[in-house]
Write a protein that holds these residues in place. Structure first.
Motif, PDB file in Angstrom:
ATOM      1  N   SER A  68       0.801  -1.222   0.000  1.00 45.49           N
ATOM      2  CA  SER A  68       0.000   0.000   0.000  1.00 45.49           C
ATOM      3  C   SER A  68       0.832   1.271   0.000  1.00 45.49           C
ATOM      4  N   GLY A  69       2.137   1.145   0.231  1.00 46.75           N
ATOM      5  CA  GLY A  69       2.992   2.313   0.408  1.00 46.75           C
ATOM      6  C   GLY A  69       3.318   2.582   1.861  1.00 46.75           C
ATOM      7  N   ALA A  70       2.621   1.886   2.775  1.00 50.76           N
ATOM      8  CA  ALA A  70       2.934   1.998   4.198  1.00 50.76           C
ATOM      9  C   ALA A  70       4.338   1.459   4.447  1.00 50.76           C
ATOM     10  N   ASP A  71       5.059   2.077   5.390  1.00 50.99           N
ATOM     11  CA  ASP A  71       6.419   1.618   5.659  1.00 50.99           C
ATOM     12  C   ASP A  71       6.463   0.540   6.735  1.00 50.99           C
ATOM     13  N   ALA A  72       5.306   0.068   7.174  1.00 54.63           N
ATOM     14  CA  ALA A  72       5.181  -1.091   8.053  1.00 54.63           C
ATOM     15  C   ALA A  72       3.713  -1.482   8.086  1.00 54.63           C
ATOM     16  N   VAL A  73       3.444  -2.748   8.387  1.00 53.20           N
ATOM     17  CA  VAL A  73       2.072  -3.184   8.597  1.00 53.20           C
ATOM     18  C   VAL A  73       1.935  -3.668  10.032  1.00 53.20           C
ATOM     19  N   ILE A  74       0.766  -3.413  10.600  1.00 53.43           N
ATOM     20  CA  ILE A  74       0.467  -3.884  11.950  1.00 53.43           C
ATOM     21  C   ILE A  74      -0.631  -4.936  11.837  1.00 53.43           C
ATOM     22  N   PHE A 129       5.992  14.163  17.113  1.00 52.59           N
ATOM     23  CA  PHE A 129       5.769  12.733  16.902  1.00 52.59           C
ATOM     24  C   PHE A 129       6.546  12.269  15.677  1.00 52.59           C
ATOM     25  N   GLY A 130       6.868  10.996  15.645  1.00 55.35           N
ATOM     26  CA  GLY A 130       7.644  10.456  14.543  1.00 55.35           C
ATOM     27  C   GLY A 130       6.817   9.827  13.444  1.00 55.35           C
ATOM     28  N   GLY A 131       5.533   9.626  13.702  1.00 56.46           N
ATOM     29  CA  GLY A 131       4.661   9.002  12.723  1.00 56.46           C
ATOM     30  C   GLY A 131       3.246   8.985  13.252  1.00 56.46           C
ATOM     31  N   LYS A 132       2.360   8.325  12.497  1.00 57.94           N
ATOM     32  CA  LYS A 132       0.946   8.275  12.874  1.00 57.94           C
ATOM     33  C   LYS A 132       0.365   6.944  12.432  1.00 57.94           C
ATOM     34  N   LEU A 133      -0.420   6.339  13.290  1.00 54.37           N
ATOM     35  CA  LEU A 133      -1.063   5.071  12.967  1.00 54.37           C
ATOM     36  C   LEU A 133      -2.114   5.262  11.880  1.00 54.37           C
ATOM     37  N   ALA A 134      -2.141   4.336  10.922  1.00 54.81           N
ATOM     38  CA  ALA A 134      -3.123   4.367   9.833  1.00 54.81           C
ATOM     39  C   ALA A 134      -4.044   3.162   9.956  1.00 54.81           C
ATOM     40  N   ILE A 135      -5.320   3.389   9.669  1.00 53.59           N
ATOM     41  CA  ILE A 135      -6.284   2.292   9.736  1.00 53.59           C
ATOM     42  C   ILE A 135      -6.867   1.954   8.368  1.00 53.59           C
ATOM     43  N   HIS A 136      -6.428   2.664   7.336  1.00 53.49           N
ATOM     44  CA  HIS A 136      -6.917   2.399   5.978  1.00 53.49           C
ATOM     45  C   HIS A 136      -5.818   2.814   5.000  1.00 53.49           C
ATOM     46  N   PRO A 137      -5.663   2.076   3.888  1.00 53.69           N
ATOM     47  CA  PRO A 137      -4.625   2.446   2.909  1.00 53.69           C
ATOM     48  C   PRO A 137      -4.721   3.883   2.419  1.00 53.69           C
ATOM     49  N   ARG A 138      -5.938   4.447   2.387  1.00 51.18           N
ATOM     50  CA  ARG A 138      -6.081   5.827   1.925  1.00 51.18           C
ATOM     51  C   ARG A 138      -5.406   6.834   2.862  1.00 51.18           C
ATOM     52  N   GLN A 139      -5.141   6.423   4.076  1.00 51.78           N
ATOM     53  CA  GLN A 139      -4.524   7.342   5.029  1.00 51.78           C
ATOM     54  C   GLN A 139      -3.012   7.391   4.909  1.00 51.78           C
ATOM     55  N   VAL A 140      -2.426   6.425   4.244  1.00 55.09           N
ATOM     56  CA  VAL A 140      -0.967   6.310   4.215  1.00 55.09           C
ATOM     57  C   VAL A 140      -0.314   7.507   3.542  1.00 55.09           C
ATOM     58  N   ALA A 141      -0.750   7.846   2.346  1.00 51.24           N
ATOM     59  CA  ALA A 141      -0.120   8.945   1.602  1.00 51.24           C
ATOM     60  C   ALA A 141      -0.216  10.279   2.331  1.00 51.24           C
ATOM     61  N   PRO A 142      -1.400  10.665   2.870  1.00 53.73           N
ATOM     62  CA  PRO A 142      -1.459  11.925   3.607  1.00 53.73           C
ATOM     63  C   PRO A 142      -0.548  11.959   4.830  1.00 53.73           C
ATOM     64  N   ILE A 143      -0.380  10.820   5.488  1.00 54.12           N
ATOM     65  CA  ILE A 143       0.506  10.773   6.655  1.00 54.12           C
ATOM     66  C   ILE A 143       1.960  10.939   6.228  1.00 54.12           C
ATOM     67  N   LEU A 144       2.368  10.196   5.207  1.00 51.53           N
ATOM     68  CA  LEU A 144       3.744  10.320   4.724  1.00 51.53           C
ATOM     69  C   LEU A 144       4.034  11.738   4.247  1.00 51.53           C
ATOM     70  N   GLU A 145       3.073  12.331   3.569  1.00 50.00           N
ATOM     71  CA  GLU A 145       3.264  13.696   3.066  1.00 50.00           C
ATOM     72  C   GLU A 145       3.489  14.676   4.207  1.00 50.00           C
ATOM     73  N   ALA A 146       2.785  14.480   5.308  1.00 52.63           N
ATOM     74  CA  ALA A 146       2.913  15.387   6.447  1.00 52.63           C
ATOM     75  C   ALA A 146       4.239  15.211   7.172  1.00 52.63           C
ATOM     76  N   PHE A 147       4.719  13.973   7.268  1.00 52.43           N
ATOM     77  CA  PHE A 147       5.921  13.717   8.065  1.00 52.43           C
ATOM     78  C   PHE A 147       7.218  13.798   7.277  1.00 52.43           C
ATOM     79  N   LEU A 148       7.159  13.518   5.982  1.00 56.88           N
ATOM     80  CA  LEU A 148       8.387  13.568   5.192  1.00 56.88           C
ATOM     81  C   LEU A 148       8.651  14.995   4.730  1.00 56.88           C
TER      82      LEU A 148
END
Length: 275
Positions: free
Chosen positions: A28-34, A204-223
């Motif tokens: 999905s582009g997430a840098d880890a899966v839980i 914070f160093g990152g943010k938990l995502a609960i759906h693939p659609r959340q991954v890109a907005p989170i990465l955009e904010a932190f990178l």
């Protein structure tokens, strides 16, 4: 194993009883899966979930497995199912005391990397020692459960103290910056990005995502974006020239240099290493 832990930016939750989603999450582009054995799994599906997670087959991204709290009736069965499973870290639900972490290690028969999911009021009574406990590699903020425990709304204002305390105690323990809690709505990328940006600004160093659609907005904010990377490069270049120099009207001193180095170190979604 502990030395190989890399703090993720946008780890994505996947229900443990939905193995058909594992590969999709890993790509999905997430840098880890839980892989989740706790809240996302119905009671009647727990055995099925443990078997699926124990045989997850993911090898292209780091795997974190969320297990039930030590006080849960499901905790020991979770650990027993995972003794021979590959994972990069365990996320312990409702981690509250150093004894919780020690029990995880004792049942595994070895020290394993643990992300302490801090989501109860009781955890804050022991937070200093919880963060210092050997084997804890990072903390995550369970904002929704914490608000429920406190009897407050899960708003920024209501939880400001608790976010600040988790950031402070993680820093004092020498841990990577903690992972912020989830944004429940996954159909509003602008809101996800806004909340991720606030978390990044707080430290914070990152943010938990609960759906693939959340991954890109989170990465955009932190990178770091192109503007931030350009600024960091100019700061380091100016520092190499020696003497008292300025960049964009600010004196280049040690804190500014360190900020520039950190920006460049996070210019790709690889997370931080924990030595």
């Amino acid at each position: 194993m502990l030395s190989e832990y890399r703090a993720p930016i946008a780890p994505l939750f996947v229900p443990g009883d939905r193995p058909e989603r594992f590969a999709k999450a890993a790509n999905s582009g997430a840098d880890a899966v839980i892989l989740d054995l706790e809240d996302a799994v119905a009671p009647q599906s727990r055995e099925q979930a443990r078997e699926a997670v124990a045989n997850h087959g993911i090898d292209n991204v780091p795997v974190i497995i969320r297990i039930n709290a030590t006080a849960s009736a499901h905790f020991k069965a979770d650990v027993a199912a995972l003794r021979d499973t590959h994972f990069d870290a365990l996320m312990l639900a409702k981690a509250e005391t150093p004894a919780d972490i020690r029990l995880v290690h004792a049942l595994f028969g070895r020290q394993v990397p643990v992300i302490a999911l801090v989501e109860t009021a009781a955890a804050y009574e022991h937070l200093t020692w919880l963060m210092l406990e050997p084997g804890v590699v990072q903390a995550a903020f369970g904002s929704l459960d914490l608000a429920l425990d406190l009897g407050c709304q899960p708003s920024r204002e209501a939880l400001a103290y608790f976010r600040g305390a988790l950031l402070l105690k993680s820093c004092l323990a020498g841990l990577p910056s903690p992972i912020d809690g989830v944004t429940p709505g996954f159909d509003d990328p602008a809101l996800v990005h806004q909340e991720a940006q606030i978390a990044a600004d707080l430290g914070f160093g990152g943010k938990l995502a609960i759906h693939p659609r959340q991954v890109a907005p989170i990465l955009e904010a932190f990178l770091p974006n192109a503007q931030a990377i350009n600024w960091a490069c100019r700061v380091l270049e100016a520092a190499e020239n020696g003497g008292a120099v300025q960049v964009d009207g600010a004196m280049v001193d040690r804190p500014l240099l360190e900020r520039a180095r950190r920006i460049l170190s996070r210019s790709s979604p690889v997370g931080e290493s924990q030595a």
